[in-house]
Design a protein around this motif. Structure first.
Motif, PDB file in Angstrom:
ATOM      1  N   UNK A  47       0.878  -1.168   0.000  1.00  0.00           N
ATOM      2  CA  UNK A  47       0.000   0.000   0.000  1.00  0.00           C
ATOM      3  C   UNK A  47       0.915   1.217   0.000  1.00  0.00           C
ATOM      4  N   UNK A  48       0.670   2.139  -0.900  1.00  0.00           N
ATOM      5  CA  UNK A  48       1.551   3.300  -1.007  1.00  0.00           C
ATOM      6  C   UNK A  48       0.740   4.592  -1.017  1.00  0.00           C
ATOM      7  N   UNK A  49       1.216   5.563  -0.253  1.00  0.00           N
ATOM      8  CA  UNK A  49       0.645   6.910  -0.236  1.00  0.00           C
ATOM      9  C   UNK A  49       1.708   7.882  -0.714  1.00  0.00           C
ATOM     10  N   UNK A  50       1.254   8.994  -1.267  1.00  0.00           N
ATOM     11  CA  UNK A  50       2.187  10.015  -1.751  1.00  0.00           C
ATOM     12  C   UNK A  50       1.965  11.311  -0.988  1.00  0.00           C
ATOM     13  N   UNK A  51       3.077  11.916  -0.554  1.00  0.00           N
ATOM     14  CA  UNK A  51       3.067  13.263   0.009  1.00  0.00           C
ATOM     15  C   UNK A  51       3.932  14.120  -0.902  1.00  0.00           C
ATOM     16  N   UNK A  52       3.430  15.272  -1.306  1.00  0.00           N
ATOM     17  CA  UNK A  52       4.142  16.102  -2.270  1.00  0.00           C
ATOM     18  C   UNK A  52       5.196  17.009  -1.656  1.00  0.00           C
ATOM     19  N   UNK A  53       5.290  17.022  -0.336  1.00  0.00           N
ATOM     20  CA  UNK A  53       6.364  17.759   0.331  1.00  0.00           C
ATOM     21  C   UNK A  53       6.555  17.185   1.728  1.00  0.00           C
ATOM     22  N   UNK A  54       7.607  17.613   2.398  1.00  0.00           N
ATOM     23  CA  UNK A  54       7.944  17.074   3.710  1.00  0.00           C
ATOM     24  C   UNK A  54       6.889  17.326   4.772  1.00  0.00           C
ATOM     25  N   UNK A  55       6.325  18.533   4.775  1.00  0.00           N
ATOM     26  CA  UNK A  55       5.280  18.851   5.761  1.00  0.00           C
ATOM     27  C   UNK A  55       4.085  17.926   5.601  1.00  0.00           C
ATOM     28  N   UNK A  56       3.661  17.728   4.365  1.00  0.00           N
ATOM     29  CA  UNK A  56       2.517  16.842   4.104  1.00  0.00           C
ATOM     30  C   UNK A  56       2.849  15.414   4.522  1.00  0.00           C
ATOM     31  N   UNK A  57       4.085  14.999   4.302  1.00  0.00           N
ATOM     32  CA  UNK A  57       4.505  13.658   4.704  1.00  0.00           C
ATOM     33  C   UNK A  57       4.404  13.450   6.205  1.00  0.00           C
ATOM     34  N   UNK A  58       4.885  14.403   6.959  1.00  0.00           N
ATOM     35  CA  UNK A  58       4.811  14.290   8.421  1.00  0.00           C
ATOM     36  C   UNK A  58       3.361  14.333   8.899  1.00  0.00           C
ATOM     37  N   UNK A  59       2.520  15.120   8.238  1.00  0.00           N
ATOM     38  CA  UNK A  59       1.094  15.180   8.582  1.00  0.00           C
ATOM     39  C   UNK A  59       0.435  13.822   8.382  1.00  0.00           C
ATOM     40  N   UNK A  61       1.557  10.947   8.862  1.00  0.00           N
ATOM     41  CA  UNK A  61       1.829  10.023   9.969  1.00  0.00           C
ATOM     42  C   UNK A  61       0.768  10.141  11.063  1.00  0.00           C
ATOM     43  N   UNK A  62       0.062  11.266  11.105  1.00  0.00           N
ATOM     44  CA  UNK A  62      -0.999  11.438  12.109  1.00  0.00           C
ATOM     45  C   UNK A  62      -2.219  10.584  11.780  1.00  0.00           C
ATOM     46  N   UNK A  63      -2.377  10.237  10.507  1.00  0.00           N
ATOM     47  CA  UNK A  63      -3.542   9.481  10.056  1.00  0.00           C
ATOM     48  C   UNK A  63      -3.243   8.007   9.818  1.00  0.00           C
ATOM     49  N   UNK A  64      -1.993   7.677   9.553  1.00  0.00           N
ATOM     50  CA  UNK A  64      -1.620   6.302   9.206  1.00  0.00           C
ATOM     51  C   UNK A  64      -0.284   5.943   9.838  1.00  0.00           C
ATOM     52  N   UNK A  65      -0.017   4.655   9.874  1.00  0.00           N
ATOM     53  CA  UNK A  65       1.315   4.198  10.264  1.00  0.00           C
ATOM     54  C   UNK A  65       2.005   3.693   9.008  1.00  0.00           C
ATOM     55  N   UNK A  66       3.294   3.870   8.956  1.00  0.00           N
ATOM     56  CA  UNK A  66       4.065   3.461   7.787  1.00  0.00           C
ATOM     57  C   UNK A  66       5.216   2.569   8.217  1.00  0.00           C
ATOM     58  N   UNK A  67       5.515   1.621   7.357  1.00  0.00           N
ATOM     59  CA  UNK A  67       6.625   0.708   7.599  1.00  0.00           C
ATOM     60  C   UNK A  67       7.907   1.220   6.960  1.00  0.00           C
ATOM     61  N   UNK A  68       7.754   1.996   5.892  1.00  0.00           N
ATOM     62  CA  UNK A  68       8.915   2.484   5.150  1.00  0.00           C
ATOM     63  C   UNK A  68       8.567   3.809   4.495  1.00  0.00           C
ATOM     64  N   UNK A  69       9.555   4.695   4.427  1.00  0.00           N
ATOM     65  CA  UNK A  69       9.395   5.986   3.750  1.00  0.00           C
ATOM     66  C   UNK A  69      10.436   6.086   2.655  1.00  0.00           C
ATOM     67  N   UNK A  70       9.980   6.403   1.441  1.00  0.00           N
ATOM     68  CA  UNK A  70      10.883   6.771   0.348  1.00  0.00           C
ATOM     69  C   UNK A  70      10.946   8.281   0.372  1.00  0.00           C
ATOM     70  N   UNK A  89      13.036  11.179  15.300  1.00  0.00           N
ATOM     71  CA  UNK A  89      12.651  11.565  16.660  1.00  0.00           C
ATOM     72  C   UNK A  89      11.316  10.956  17.071  1.00  0.00           C
ATOM     73  N   UNK A  90      10.375  10.893  16.130  1.00  0.00           N
ATOM     74  CA  UNK A  90       9.011  10.472  16.466  1.00  0.00           C
ATOM     75  C   UNK A  90       8.698   9.015  16.131  1.00  0.00           C
ATOM     76  N   UNK A  91       9.268   8.510  15.055  1.00  0.00           N
ATOM     77  CA  UNK A  91       8.872   7.194  14.534  1.00  0.00           C
ATOM     78  C   UNK A  91      10.125   6.357  14.261  1.00  0.00           C
TER      79      UNK A  91
END
Length: 160
Positions: A47-59, A61-70, A89-91
């Motif tokens: 299952x893959x989600x896309x964040x178009x910038x770093x702020x969106x990526x960190x946001x 994490x508040x809604x989902x858990x991830x096993x790996x980040x590209x 620091x957080x995950x």
């Protein structure tokens, strides 16, 4: 050893049977890159989600858990290094693979010290299969065949 080997093989089979899904977050500002990567990952059952910038990526994490980040390094709003620091620091459990065109060896070395789990060049010579293989290496290190190889040649230890 035989029992441990059998248990690992069993766990590998169960994971396949229940279709355990790993969640991957692609933090990448170039849609021409993130879209095909997401499609390829989904073809492999991730299952893959896309964040178009770093702020969106960190946001996210508040809604989902991830096993790996590209993680791309050069993005608007936050750099990949800033995102990496926040993730560490957080995950702390999340694998982070840097996926970028940027090739500054000293910066990559510094990121290694911050805890990246891999680096893949996404330039013109980039191979999507290499990326998939690197991800599978992190998320699925021991399939049934790998477990058998691990215990191959190890003698039983007598228990008194």
């Amino acid at each position: 050893i035989q029992i441990i080997s059998q248990e690992l093989i069993f766990c590998s089979r169960v994971r396949k049977e229940i279709k355990a899904v790993y969640n991957i977050l692609i933090v990448e500002d170039e849609k021409g890159t993130s879209g095909p990567v997401k499609e390829a990952l989904e073809l492999y059952g991730y299952k893959a989600d896309i964040a178009e910038d770093g702020e969106a990526g960190l946001e996210m994490f508040k809604e989902s858990t991830y096993d790996l980040v590209l993680l791309d390094l050069k993005m608007p709003k936050m750099t990949g290094e800033e995102v990496l620091k926040e993730i560490r620091q957080r995950y702390t459990y999340v694998y982070v693979i840097i996926y970028t065109n940027y090739k500054d060896f000293d910066e990559i070395k510094g990121l290694t010290n911050l805890g990246i789990d891999g680096y893949i060049n996404k330039g013109p010579s980039a191979e999507l299969q290499e990326l998939i293989d690197k991800i599978r290496e992190k998320l699925e290190p021991l399939d049934e065949e790998g477990v058998k190889k691990l215990f191959e040649g190890i003698e039983e230890i007598p228990v008194d």
